[in-house]
Design an enzyme around this catalytic site. Sequence first.
Site, mmCIF file in Angstrom:
data_model
loop_
_atom_site.group_PDB
_atom_site.id
_atom_site.type_symbol
_atom_site.label_atom_id
_atom_site.label_comp_id
_atom_site.label_asym_id
_atom_site.label_seq_id
_atom_site.Cartn_x
_atom_site.Cartn_y
_atom_site.Cartn_z
ATOM 1 N N ASP A 178 -10.877 2.024 -3.233
ATOM 2 C CA ASP A 178 -11.563 1.555 -1.872
ATOM 3 C C ASP A 178 -12.966 2.093 -2.007
ATOM 4 O OD1 ASP A 178 -9.334 1.354 -0.526
ATOM 5 O OD2 ASP A 178 -8.940 3.340 0.174
ATOM 6 N N ASP A 238 0.814 -1.248 -0.247
ATOM 7 C CA ASP A 238 0.062 -0.060 0.052
ATOM 8 C C ASP A 238 0.802 1.453 -0.032
ATOM 9 O OD1 ASP A 238 -2.471 1.455 0.122
ATOM 10 O OD2 ASP A 238 -3.148 0.505 1.872
HETATM 11 C C1 GLA Z 1 -5.815 1.923 2.254
HETATM 12 C C2 GLA Z 1 -6.161 0.633 1.138
HETATM 13 C C3 GLA Z 1 -7.045 -0.094 1.816
HETATM 14 C C4 GLA Z 1 -6.605 -0.691 3.073
HETATM 15 C C5 GLA Z 1 -6.381 0.630 4.188
HETATM 16 C C6 GLA Z 1 -5.489 -0.123 5.283
HETATM 17 O O1 GLA Z 1 -6.959 2.788 2.204
HETATM 18 O O2 GLA Z 1 -6.756 1.530 0.135
HETATM 19 O O3 GLA Z 1 -7.586 -1.048 1.170
HETATM 20 O O4 GLA Z 1 -5.796 -1.314 2.964
HETATM 21 O O5 GLA Z 1 -5.424 1.295 3.465
HETATM 22 O O6 GLA Z 1 -5.128 0.976 6.058
#
Ligand code: GLA
Length: 723
Positions: free
Chosen positions: A548, A478
């Site tokens: 997301d 990430d």
């Molecule tokens: C980001 C990612 C999510 C998740 C969060 C965790 O927002 O896009 O899918 O992994 O971080 O903190």
Amino acid sequence: MISYNAEKNLITLSNGKMSYVVYINPRGQLETLHLGAAWEGQEQDFSARPYVGGPELLDRASGKMYNAQNTYGVHREISSHGLGEKKDAPVLIRRENGSYVTDFRYVSHIVYKGVKPLTSQPHAKAGKDNSETIEILLKETSRELYLTYYLTIYVDKNILLKSMSIQNKTEKAVTLDRLYSMQLDLARSNFDLYHFHGRWAQERDLVKTPLSDGTFEVASNLGRSSHEQNPFMYFASPSATSDHGEVIGLNLIYSGNFIMRANVNRMKELHIVYGMNDEDFAWHLSSGETFEAPQAVISYSLDGVDGMSQAFHQFILDDLMTYKHNHAYKPVLFNSWEGCYFNFNTESVISYIDDAIKIGTELFVLDDGWFGQRNTDRLGLGDWYVNRNKIDLHKVMAHCKAKGIKFGIWFEPEMVNPDSDLYRAHPEYVPGEPEAETLTLHRHQLHLDMSNPHVVDNIYQQMKAFLEEYHVDYIKWDYNRVVMEHFSPYFNAENQGEIYHRMVLGYYDLISRIVRDYPDIMIEGCSSGGGRFDMGTLYYCPQIWTSDESDPAQRIALQYNTSLGYPLSSIGAHVNDHPITPYSTKAKLAFFGTYGYEMNPNKLTESEQAELSEIADIYVRYHQTVVEQGTLYHLVSPSESNDMCMQCVSPDRSTSIVLYMNKMKEHGMSRFVRLKGLAPKTAYKNSFDGQTYSGTYYMQVGLDLTHKAFGEFSAQLIILEEV
Ligand code: GLA
């Protein structure tokens, strides 16, 4: 494929379907003659061609005047700068006396099979059989600076690569103020530019901008390719459809700042430059050093938008992605994030695993929250050791193993929270001027200074220690903020114009080392959803978390649009528990992506489990051959209609799967969807009404979806199989 006519000074790149032709004019400048349909046996003499619009020049020594032949009306591969030419040049290197003149002329060239790999960043695979490259050496007039210009053509797809590197053979350092990857000049400018615009949880809205006089730019200066824009874009002739007409797609194998400028000049010609964004860019190139720009990828189609997009898909899957098991079956994934966020313990995770298996899960991923003191997003990033008070990861992994499924874990390697052991020990590990009063936080976190090799080493060692102890099958990588401070305390003043790019190189260095040490681990890219959905990341990661936002009302356009430039198998898609649409709709949409789950599986009823298992079974049976390896057709765009329809056809054309989704309710509508890519004479039985028709019938009359009322956001996944 690549030929050079020495008498007429013509370079022709041709694959039988398309050609790209470059003329080396008597002054050693490279002129673009043709990008278009295959052009063979057209090697006329261009030296006597009249030029229009150029200024007259005075030869100061002889007093003779002559026509410059180098301004508007002439199409260039690499425009000069500060010499009467007013096009936006792709390269700028100021001279010692302060002059802006930058002017490269032909010296020599070589042709070879395959692609020349870049040394420190992702690039098209070297592959020798399906591509050929011409490497043209150019020299700056009156100084020992060399530009190597690379042009590659593929035999099996309409893809061209363009890139450049600069070598400093002078005695002194020079500063590179700009080095883009490509220029493209065309005599025609009647195009609509399609590009992506967006924001967090709403990435990749498709925007159509008809080109008109002046300059339009698509760019990121956020340190990542970004949610806001994307390096993929295309120019389509206004009459182009999904399967007819001229479309020119562009992308860049890069994950950081980029810029594309398209200028329609007073002569109504099109001038495009594209590459790394030169905002605050100044690369100190010492004597003897070489600087490489990323590779730009051009997809050329006379078969409309799908011709362009299919060539990109094929290129990404076959010629870009390096993941060792790229073409192998990919397991059904369950991700813990939306189900429990930071609130879990060993027992709750084990109960998730048990219930996730009931819906076909083959890979369980524990997302954020397992390390350091990471119980909220305010702390812990940078401390990559297991929080043993919270979770017994050995027990969890042993449980997965006992149940016969794989296990994956979340990392955000390039970031640190101020409240972390790492930041307390190394406050100098973040970018920003040491005397600055403040540092900018995003999601309570700071960016690590990835330009500093000690930082990269530190994170690498931490990740390695973890991966040696815990043999995971998958990493979600990430990246949840943008670069604000692009000053590195590690570097001197003369290098501060390099930091944006060096941070990207640091990302590539770290991920390359992990891939080298653990080639069997599948890495999925992510950046607050889809903030780093680009070819640079796809080089390492066969899939990227798309957004997301998993609500189908939003996802419908997000996935459809993303798939115009990127293959479905790279588009991370999960079923979540968003309340408005049924699980079956969410599952069918996720099927036209990577397919996975992200919810609290303990809450699923038996009938919901059955609904999801049904799609999981279809996934196991068909996804690899039809969706991942198949050809994708965009049949109905959700941006233009109440419906969305995409179709995949397996390589042997024995099977096709159609996804049809509507937004508003539809009663008793006549709905014949004309399919594509089927074998005309083959009989296919479809799973919608159980009827069997020939490929020709489905393609010319259509798949009949008429006699059913579809509720809001209902989805049909229709399988056609050869009988
Ligand atoms: C980001 C990612 C999510 C998740 C969060 C965790 O927002 O896009 O899918 O992994 O971080 O903190």
